[in-house]
Design an enzyme around this catalytic site. Structure first.
Site, PDB file in Angstrom:
ATOM      1  N   GLY A 144       1.149  -6.856  -6.379  1.00 53.96           N
ATOM      2  CA  GLY A 144       1.691  -5.525  -6.166  1.00 53.96           C
ATOM      3  C   GLY A 144       3.200  -5.486  -6.244  1.00 53.96           C
ATOM      4  CB  CYS A 145       5.689  -4.977  -3.572  1.00 47.29           C
ATOM      5  SG  CYS A 145       4.944  -3.442  -2.951  1.00 47.29           S
TER       6      CYS A 145
END
Length: 197
Positions: free
Chosen positions: A139-140
């Site tokens: 994700g991030c």
């Protein structure tokens, strides 16, 4: 089949970006998190190395201060709504507390660059490359790695210093980042390079 690629590596003034090493992601008590003491320990070791060489360090956290911020993202992943300014979940893990002069950047989306002043801060710090760690790999972390490259920085990801709730996604994204966007290498290799600067 992966494309042929060159290892760009770490420059003379790398910046460490600890992506969302916050209680909401390092604790399974939060619906967003997972217990990952080994990832926390790896980040602590990297912090020590960067601090010893007085290199730039940036932390990120996710904070939602009003209902309009990232409303589509929050509607899709409703557990994100616990990341409010008064929540313990937005605080950096207590093993990694930022020191004076180490920026804590609030963000609302996946990338540490999107909607923040990280790019300006990196330029002001004189950083010539990035070491990106944190949560989550798929994700991030990945979003920050891609945007780091798109800001024309060589990017390195220390394998032991990133983690994900999903082991398959973790491995797949490490492979993909190394194939296209970053050098995914052992943490010890990063520390050895830092000590030699």
């Amino acid at each position: 089949m992966d494309l042929e690629r060159n290892s760009v590596g770490i420059g003379q003034r790398p910046a460490l970006i600890l992506v969302d090493m916050i209680k909401g992601f390092t604790s399974s008590a939060c619906p967003l998190g997972t217990d990952c003491p080994e990832v926390v320990a790896a980040n602590a070791a990297l912090l020590e190395g960067f601090r010893a060489r007085n290199l730039p360090i940036f932390f990120t956290t996710v904070v939602y201060r009003n209902p309009d911020q990232a409303s589509v993202f929050r509607n899709r992943i409703q557990a994100l709504n616990c990341l409010t300014p008064d929540s313990q979940w937005v605080q950096v893990d207590s093993s990694l507390t930022p020191r004076e002069g180490e920026a804590l950047i609030e963000k609302c989306w996946a990338s540490s660059f999107f909607g923040t002043d990280l790019a300006v801060r990196l330029q002001s710090s004189g950083a010539d490359s990035l070491v990106v760690t944190g949560l989550t790999t798929s994700g991030c972390v990945r979003a920050t790695v891609v945007d780091g490259l798109q800001h024309n920085y060589p990017v390195v990801v220390p394998r032991e210093a990133v983690g994900d709730r999903n082991p398959q996604a973790h491995e797949a994204n490490l492979h993909d980042m190394h194939a296209k966007y970053a050098d995914v290498i052992a943490m010890q290799e990063v520390l050895t390079t830092i000590r030699g600067l």
